[in-house]
Design an enzyme around this catalytic site. Structure first.
Site, PDB file in Angstrom:
ATOM      1  N   CYS A 116       3.996   2.723  -6.287  1.00 26.65           N
ATOM      2  CA  CYS A 116       3.442   4.061  -6.169  1.00 26.65           C
ATOM      3  C   CYS A 116       3.268   4.632  -7.568  1.00 26.65           C
ATOM      4  CB  CYS A 116       4.389   4.941  -5.352  1.00 26.65           C
ATOM      5  SG  CYS A 116       3.752   6.614  -5.078  1.00 26.65           S
ATOM      6  N   HIS A 159       0.122   4.750   3.591  1.00 26.77           N
ATOM      7  CA  HIS A 159       0.847   5.100   2.356  1.00 26.77           C
ATOM      8  C   HIS A 159       0.411   6.494   1.884  1.00 26.77           C
ATOM      9  CE1 HIS A 159       2.590   4.108  -1.762  1.00 26.77           C
ATOM     10  NE2 HIS A 159       1.844   5.167  -2.011  1.00 26.77           N
ATOM     11  N   GLU A 160      -0.908   6.731   1.954  1.00 27.27           N
ATOM     12  CA  GLU A 160      -1.424   8.039   1.493  1.00 27.27           C
ATOM     13  C   GLU A 160      -1.024   9.173   2.423  1.00 27.27           C
ATOM     14  OE1 GLU A 160      -2.494   5.652  -1.353  1.00 27.27           O
ATOM     15  OE2 GLU A 160      -2.152   7.800  -1.386  1.00 27.27           O
ATOM     16  N   HIS A 163       2.368  10.490   1.888  1.00 23.79           N
ATOM     17  CA  HIS A 163       2.492  11.434   0.773  1.00 23.79           C
ATOM     18  C   HIS A 163       2.261  12.863   1.242  1.00 23.79           C
ATOM     19  CE1 HIS A 163       3.216   9.195  -2.905  1.00 23.79           C
ATOM     20  NE2 HIS A 163       2.226   8.364  -2.657  1.00 23.79           N
TER      21      HIS A 163
HETATM   22  C1  LIG Z   1      -2.006  -2.685  -3.042  1.00 24.37           C
HETATM   23  C2  LIG Z   1      -2.482  -2.318  -4.407  1.00 24.37           C
HETATM   24  N1  LIG Z   1      -1.857  -1.270  -5.047  1.00 24.37           N
HETATM   25  C3  LIG Z   1      -2.322  -0.932  -6.274  1.00 24.37           C
HETATM   26  N2  LIG Z   1      -1.730   0.099  -6.988  1.00 24.37           N
HETATM   27  N3  LIG Z   1      -0.945   1.011  -6.309  1.00 24.37           N
HETATM   28  C4  LIG Z   1      -1.593   1.908  -5.489  1.00 24.37           C
HETATM   29  O1  LIG Z   1      -2.785   1.939  -5.345  1.00 24.37           O
HETATM   30  C5  LIG Z   1      -0.716   2.916  -4.772  1.00 24.37           C
HETATM   31  C6  LIG Z   1      -1.010   2.927  -3.285  1.00 24.37           C
HETATM   32  C7  LIG Z   1      -0.941   1.544  -2.640  1.00 24.37           C
HETATM   33  C8  LIG Z   1       0.433   0.870  -2.734  1.00 24.37           C
HETATM   34  C9  LIG Z   1       0.519   0.004  -1.500  1.00 24.37           C
HETATM   35  C10 LIG Z   1      -0.461   0.513  -0.506  1.00 24.37           C
HETATM   36  C11 LIG Z   1      -1.215   1.640  -1.142  1.00 24.37           C
HETATM   37  C12 LIG Z   1      -1.050   4.267  -5.408  1.00 24.37           C
HETATM   38  N4  LIG Z   1      -0.307   5.324  -4.744  1.00 24.37           N
HETATM   39  O2  LIG Z   1       0.829   5.747  -5.309  1.00 24.37           O
HETATM   40  C13 LIG Z   1      -1.096   6.268  -4.027  1.00 24.37           C
HETATM   41  O3  LIG Z   1      -0.288   7.069  -3.227  1.00 24.37           O
HETATM   42  C14 LIG Z   1      -3.390  -1.625  -6.865  1.00 24.37           C
HETATM   43  F1  LIG Z   1      -3.832  -1.264  -8.064  1.00 24.37           F
HETATM   44  C15 LIG Z   1      -3.979  -2.658  -6.143  1.00 24.37           C
HETATM   45  N5  LIG Z   1      -5.058  -3.365  -6.638  1.00 24.37           N
HETATM   46  C16 LIG Z   1      -5.797  -4.297  -5.804  1.00 24.37           C
HETATM   47  C17 LIG Z   1      -7.296  -4.085  -5.989  1.00 24.37           C
HETATM   48  N6  LIG Z   1      -7.670  -4.178  -7.395  1.00 24.37           N
HETATM   49  C18 LIG Z   1      -9.113  -3.978  -7.541  1.00 24.37           C
HETATM   50  C19 LIG Z   1      -9.502  -4.065  -8.993  1.00 24.37           C
HETATM   51  O4  LIG Z   1      -8.752  -3.106  -9.752  1.00 24.37           O
HETATM   52  C20 LIG Z   1      -7.314  -3.297  -9.658  1.00 24.37           C
HETATM   53  C21 LIG Z   1      -6.904  -3.184  -8.197  1.00 24.37           C
HETATM   54  C22 LIG Z   1      -5.402  -3.444  -8.043  1.00 24.37           C
HETATM   55  N7  LIG Z   1      -3.520  -2.997  -4.917  1.00 24.37           N
HETATM   56 NI    NI Z   2       1.851   6.527  -3.646  1.00 19.03          NI
END
Ligand SMILES: Cc1nc(NNC(=O)[C@H](CC2CCCC2)CN(O)CO)c(F)c(N2CCN3CCOC[C@@H]3C2)n1
Ligand code: NI
Length: 189
Positions: A116, A159-160, A163
């Protein structure tokens, strides 16, 4: 444009509050909020820009994470195999006043666990969520949507939405056996 300094961190009470419902038509301020949250995700998913602005990449971002206790979250879930650049995202929208109207009994969890942007420490373990959900929300125009999501996009939206209810991902991790998931959990990688 939001930078990491704008992201609220665990310990800030705004992350443990129930966010307020949003009125339509959206105020200028709320329209700007939606735009900036989606922009963060787009920039963070571009390797060069992500590096340039020292961002943590994200596929979702909720308003409380930028200090705004309102029921809004941006979601940008790219296709899992991102070798085809112009493949369209699995889910992309700003979800406002979202409600999960139905959910599968079967659980789903990301094999890699979750992180997160508001939690600086790694918290290892499976985060069991519903594998399939029916989600009702309004978009920035006020249009009502009812969508069925499964696996990866369903996990991200849960997850969102957590929040918006003051819930953080590690609240769901089994303390004694973090890498145990309920019987029949679909592991998503
Ligand atoms: C799974 C994932 N979680 C990443 N980060 N965490 C987040 O998004 C948190 C939210 C996610 C955590 C688990 C479920 C939701 C943010 N949260 O705190 C919001 O509440 C990523 F960055 C990521 N990816 C995969 C796709 N890729 C495409 C190209 O660019 C990089 C990107 C990396 N996949
Ligand atoms: Ni988060």
């Amino acid at each position: 444009m939001y930078l990491m300094k704008d992201i609220t961190r665990d310990g800030n009470p705004v992350l443990r509050k129930r966010a307020a419902k949003i009125e339509f038509p959206l105020s200028e301020e709320d329209q700007e909020l939606a735009k900036k949250m989606m922009e963060y995700l787009e920039v963070s998913q571009d390797p060069e820009l992500c590096e340039k602005y020292k961002l943590r990449a994200g596929v979702g971002l909720a308003a409380p994470q930028v200090g705004v206790s309102k029921q809004m979250a941006a979601v940008l879930v790219p296709p899992l195999d991102s070798d085809d650049e112009d493949a369209k995202p699995l889910f992309k929208d700003v979800i406002i006043n979202p409600v999960i109207v139905s959910e599968s009994v079967q659980y789903g969890a990301l094999t890699e666990g979750e992180g997160c942007l508001s939690v600086d420490k790694d918290v290892p373990g499976y985060v069991p969520r519903h594998d399939r959900i029916t989600l009702r929300y309004q978009d920035v125009k006020g249009e009502k949507h009812q969508v069925r999501l499964k696996n990866y996009p369903a996990i991200v939206c849960q997850h969102e939405i957590d929040h918006l209810h003051g819930v953080l991902f590690y609240d769901h991790i089994n303390k004694e056996h973090p890498f145990e998931a309920p019987e029949g959990t679909i592991m998503i990688s």
